[in-house]
Design a protein around this motif. Structure first.
Motif, short mmCIF file in Angstrom:
data_model
loop_
_atom_site.label_atom_id
_atom_site.label_comp_id
_atom_site.label_asym_id
_atom_site.label_seq_id
_atom_site.Cartn_x
_atom_site.Cartn_y
_atom_site.Cartn_z
N SER A 109 0.82 -1.21 0.00
CA SER A 109 0.00 0.00 0.00
C SER A 109 0.86 1.26 0.00
CB SER A 109 -0.95 -0.01 1.20
OG SER A 109 -0.23 -0.01 2.42
N ALA A 110 2.00 1.22 0.69
CA ALA A 110 2.91 2.37 0.65
C ALA A 110 3.49 2.55 -0.74
CB ALA A 110 4.03 2.18 1.67
N SER A 111 3.89 1.45 -1.37
CA SER A 111 4.49 1.53 -2.71
C SER A 111 3.49 2.06 -3.75
CB SER A 111 5.00 0.15 -3.14
OG SER A 111 5.97 -0.34 -2.23
N LEU A 112 2.22 1.69 -3.58
CA LEU A 112 1.19 2.14 -4.54
C LEU A 112 1.03 3.66 -4.56
CD1 LEU A 112 -1.62 -0.53 -3.99
CD2 LEU A 112 -0.21 -0.23 -6.03
N LEU A 113 1.45 4.33 -3.49
CA LEU A 113 1.33 5.78 -3.43
C LEU A 113 2.21 6.48 -4.47
CD1 LEU A 113 1.38 6.26 0.46
CD2 LEU A 113 -0.61 6.32 -1.05
N LEU A 114 3.18 5.75 -5.00
CA LEU A 114 4.03 6.34 -6.05
C LEU A 114 3.22 6.64 -7.32
CD1 LEU A 114 7.22 4.11 -5.70
CD2 LEU A 114 7.06 6.56 -5.19
N ILE A 115 2.17 5.86 -7.56
CA ILE A 115 1.40 6.03 -8.81
C ILE A 115 0.75 7.42 -8.89
CG2 ILE A 115 -0.54 5.17 -10.17
CD1 ILE A 115 0.06 2.37 -9.04
N PRO A 116 -0.07 7.83 -7.90
CA PRO A 116 -0.69 9.16 -8.02
C PRO A 116 0.32 10.29 -7.90
CG PRO A 116 -1.17 8.20 -5.87
CD PRO A 116 -0.55 7.11 -6.70
N THR A 117 1.37 10.08 -7.12
CA THR A 117 2.35 11.15 -6.91
C THR A 117 3.15 11.42 -8.18
OG1 THR A 117 2.54 10.34 -4.64
CG2 THR A 117 4.15 11.97 -5.35
N VAL A 118 3.63 10.37 -8.81
CA VAL A 118 4.40 10.54 -10.05
C VAL A 118 3.49 11.04 -11.17
CG1 VAL A 118 5.70 9.31 -11.83
CG2 VAL A 118 6.13 8.82 -9.42
N ALA A 119 2.25 10.54 -11.23
CA ALA A 119 1.31 10.98 -12.27
C ALA A 119 1.04 12.48 -12.17
CB ALA A 119 0.01 10.19 -12.17
N ALA A 120 0.78 12.96 -10.95
CA ALA A 120 0.52 14.39 -10.76
C ALA A 120 1.77 15.20 -11.06
CB ALA A 120 0.05 14.65 -9.34
N PHE A 121 2.93 14.68 -10.71
CA PHE A 121 4.21 15.36 -10.97
C PHE A 121 4.37 15.61 -12.48
CE2 PHE A 121 8.74 15.54 -11.88
CZ PHE A 121 9.24 16.35 -10.88
N ILE A 122 3.94 14.65 -13.29
CA ILE A 122 4.11 14.75 -14.74
C ILE A 122 3.16 15.77 -15.37
CG2 ILE A 122 3.85 13.47 -16.92
CD1 ILE A 122 4.79 10.96 -15.37
N VAL A 123 1.91 15.81 -14.91
CA VAL A 123 0.88 16.59 -15.62
C VAL A 123 0.57 17.95 -15.00
CG1 VAL A 123 -0.19 14.40 -16.29
CG2 VAL A 123 -1.13 15.67 -14.35
N MET A 124 1.13 18.28 -13.85
CA MET A 124 0.71 19.46 -13.10
C MET A 124 1.23 20.75 -13.73
SD MET A 124 -1.29 19.89 -10.57
CE MET A 124 -1.92 21.45 -9.94
N GLU A 125 0.47 21.29 -14.69
CA GLU A 125 0.82 22.55 -15.34
C GLU A 125 -0.40 23.09 -16.08
OE1 GLU A 125 4.03 21.50 -17.89
OE2 GLU A 125 2.76 20.48 -19.37
N PRO A 126 -0.45 24.42 -16.29
CA PRO A 126 -1.57 25.00 -17.05
C PRO A 126 -1.64 24.39 -18.44
CG PRO A 126 -0.30 26.71 -15.95
CD PRO A 126 0.49 25.45 -15.80
N GLY A 127 -2.85 24.22 -18.94
CA GLY A 127 -3.04 23.64 -20.25
C GLY A 127 -3.42 22.17 -20.21
N THR A 128 -3.13 21.53 -19.09
CA THR A 128 -3.55 20.14 -18.92
C THR A 128 -5.08 20.10 -18.83
OG1 THR A 128 -1.51 19.57 -17.77
CG2 THR A 128 -3.37 18.09 -17.45
N SER A 129 -5.69 19.09 -19.42
CA SER A 129 -7.14 19.01 -19.44
C SER A 129 -7.71 18.74 -18.05
CB SER A 129 -7.61 17.90 -20.40
OG SER A 129 -7.31 16.62 -19.86
N TYR A 130 -8.93 19.21 -17.84
CA TYR A 130 -9.61 18.97 -16.56
C TYR A 130 -9.80 17.48 -16.30
CZ TYR A 130 -13.08 19.44 -12.81
OH TYR A 130 -13.75 19.36 -11.62
N THR A 131 -10.04 16.71 -17.36
CA THR A 131 -10.20 15.27 -17.22
C THR A 131 -8.93 14.63 -16.68
OG1 THR A 131 -11.77 15.21 -19.06
CG2 THR A 131 -10.73 13.12 -18.44
N THR A 132 -7.78 15.09 -17.15
CA THR A 132 -6.50 14.55 -16.66
C THR A 132 -6.31 14.87 -15.19
OG1 THR A 132 -5.52 14.83 -18.86
CG2 THR A 132 -4.00 14.56 -17.01
N PHE A 133 -6.62 16.10 -14.80
CA PHE A 133 -6.54 16.46 -13.38
C PHE A 133 -7.49 15.58 -12.56
CE2 PHE A 133 -5.17 20.91 -14.79
CZ PHE A 133 -3.84 20.68 -14.47
N MET A 134 -8.66 15.33 -13.09
CA MET A 134 -9.65 14.51 -12.39
C MET A 134 -9.11 13.09 -12.16
SD MET A 134 -12.69 14.54 -11.07
CE MET A 134 -13.48 15.94 -11.86
N VAL A 135 -8.49 12.51 -13.19
CA VAL A 135 -7.93 11.17 -13.06
C VAL A 135 -6.83 11.15 -12.00
CG1 VAL A 135 -6.60 9.38 -14.24
CG2 VAL A 135 -8.53 10.47 -15.41
#
Length: 460
Positions: A109-135
């Motif tokens: 369960s601790a290791s699984l936390l890497l998935i949302p953290t790395v995903a947000a790290f990649i997409v967190m910038e203006p211009g990213t779609s609202y759907t991507t932020f939602m995911v």
């Protein structure tokens, strides 16, 4: 007295304790307490980071200025989705402990936390779609599941007389992940850093939590995957009554944790930095006081503490309604922080009630000693996941209520009025189910004491 063995069991990997009897005072004093406390500390660490990742979007939305093109309603919906997934994840996470072992599942369960953290790290910038932020926000919800597996695991390690303190400390240490991520976010905003800086701080911490769980924690062999316990807990009325009460305490805590900064920004025009300066205070105090709620429940009874805590929560909410109508920021902030403290206190007292309720049912069935303790552990452990999941759904309700209130009247006042009514209902349910003594019940109990043990929840 047999010491807990951590040698591998046949056909199982990892550290497995084959004998565990915390209700035996000799066993507990000689060997059990030391092992239980060690598992508690490292369980707290993993759960703490899980809470931080679950609620990281309460900070992310503060970074999302006009260039992101999101309305306040959009932001409330983002954090609502994180809350929803976190609530749902708690059910399978509860039973994963019995299936894989507490230590093993903590690593996963601790290791699984890497998935949302790395995903947000990649997409967190203006211009990213609202759907991507939602995911990404929904992926962060898996951090909410860590609470359920951690509480189920620690519940098995401690004797009934210590559960209020242990569960309160375990949950409080996890809850503190909320203000910590908000404090780190404040520091990042203050240093003019971007959201990726915040996420980058947590990636190595997640790895550290998984490694320490592997090195320092244990599995308890007798916690077999018991689908019968799950079915029994679902059929048990008290599971659903306590779920309702936990909406009022933990649902408030997690819902307000997500929403506090957004409410300050939207209703009172605070800047991200101004909001961040106070957003963390309520969750911090609410987390710190949770073990106190458990300890008070150990001493005076969880039902009594929970009952009067709902009175105080209703009073604080009434002050918030007045402050919201008068647009008084100092009064609003003070009362909101007080409401956080009370929700944390109630979190500790309500969760202490769960093992006590099922222990009382065991005694009423005529069970004694270890047999009664095993019955209580079996059902309370299984029910905790359901109760935790439904309670977390209260956080979803709070954020959706705020969203609707701002869409309808432009402020959070309407939402707070509905919360006030809900706390009043929680008070009535607590009193009616766990503290009310019908007329003549005492005399009847005295007359039938020798025939059958009496079922009483007044001291749970």
């Amino acid at each position: 007295m047999t010491a807990p063995s951590t040698s591998p069991a046949p056909s199982r990997g990892g550290r497995w304790i084959e004998h565990w009897d915390p209700e035996n005072e000799t066993f507990w004093n000689e060997t059990g307490e030391k092992v239980a406390r060690r598992n508690l500390w490292f369980s707290v660490l993993s759960e703490h980071i899980g809470f931080s990742i679950w609620t990281v979007w309460s900070v992310m939305v503060l970074f999302m200025g006009p260039e992101y093109g999101l309305t306040p309603a959009d932001k409330f919906f983002l954090v609502s989705m994180a809350t929803l997934v976190g609530a749902i994840a708690r059910v399978p996470y509860t039973f994963a402990v019995a299936l894989f072992g507490g230590r093993n599942w903590t690593i996963v369960s601790a290791s699984l936390l890497l998935i949302p953290t790395v995903a947000a790290f990649i997409v967190m910038e203006p211009g990213t779609s609202y759907t991507t932020f939602m995911v990404c926000a929904m992926l962060a919800g898996i951090g909410g599941g860590n609470f359920a597996s951690s509480m189920t695991n620690i519940n098995a390690f401690f004797p009934l007389r210590k559960k209020g303190w242990a569960l309160g400390l375990n949950a409080g240490g996890g809850n503190i992940g909320v203000p910590v991520v908000q404090l780190v976010g404040l520091a990042v905003i203050g240093a003019s850093g971007g959201p990726r800086v915040l996420l980058g701080i947590y990636i190595p911490l997640i790895v550290l939590a998984a490694v320490l769980a592997a090195v320092k924690m244990d599995n308890i062999a007798h916690m077999k995957n018991d689908t019968g316990a799950a079915k029994d807990s679902v059929r048990e009325a008290h599971t659903w009554i306590m779920s309702f009460l936990y909406i009022g305490t933990f649902g408030s805590f997690i819902g307000y944790s997500f929403a506090f900064g957004l409410v300050l920004q939207t209703q009172f025009g605070r800047t991200p930095l101004q909001a961040a300066y106070v957003t963390f205070i309520g969750p911090l105090l609410g987390s710190l006081i949770r073990p106190v709620g458990g300890a008070l429940a150990d001493r005076y009874g969880g039902a009594k503490i929970t009952l009067w805590n709902y009175v105080a929560m209703a009073a604080a909410t009434g002050v918030i309604v007045i402050a919201s109508m008068q647009k008084s920021l100092p009064l609003f902030t003070t009362a909101f922080i007080a409401l956080f403290v009370l929700s944390g206190l109630g979190n500790g007292s309500t969760f202490k009630m769960i093992p006590g309720i099922f222990q009382a049912k065991a005694l009423a069935k005529g069970l004694e000693g270890e047999e009664a303790a095993a019955y209580g552990r079996r059902l309370s452990g299984a029910s905790m996941g359901i109760i935790g999941a439904v309670g977390a759904l209260g956080g979803l309700g709070i954020n959706l209520a705020f969203r609707q209130s701002f869409l309808t009247v432009g402020s959070g006042t309407g939402a707070f009025v509905s919360f006030l009514a809900f706390y009043a209902l929680c008070f009535v349910v607590t009193w009616a189910v766990y503290l009310r003594r019908p007329a003549g019940a005492k005399a009847e109990a005295t007359a039938t004491t020798e025939a059958k043990p009496q079922l009483s929840y007044a001291e749970v």
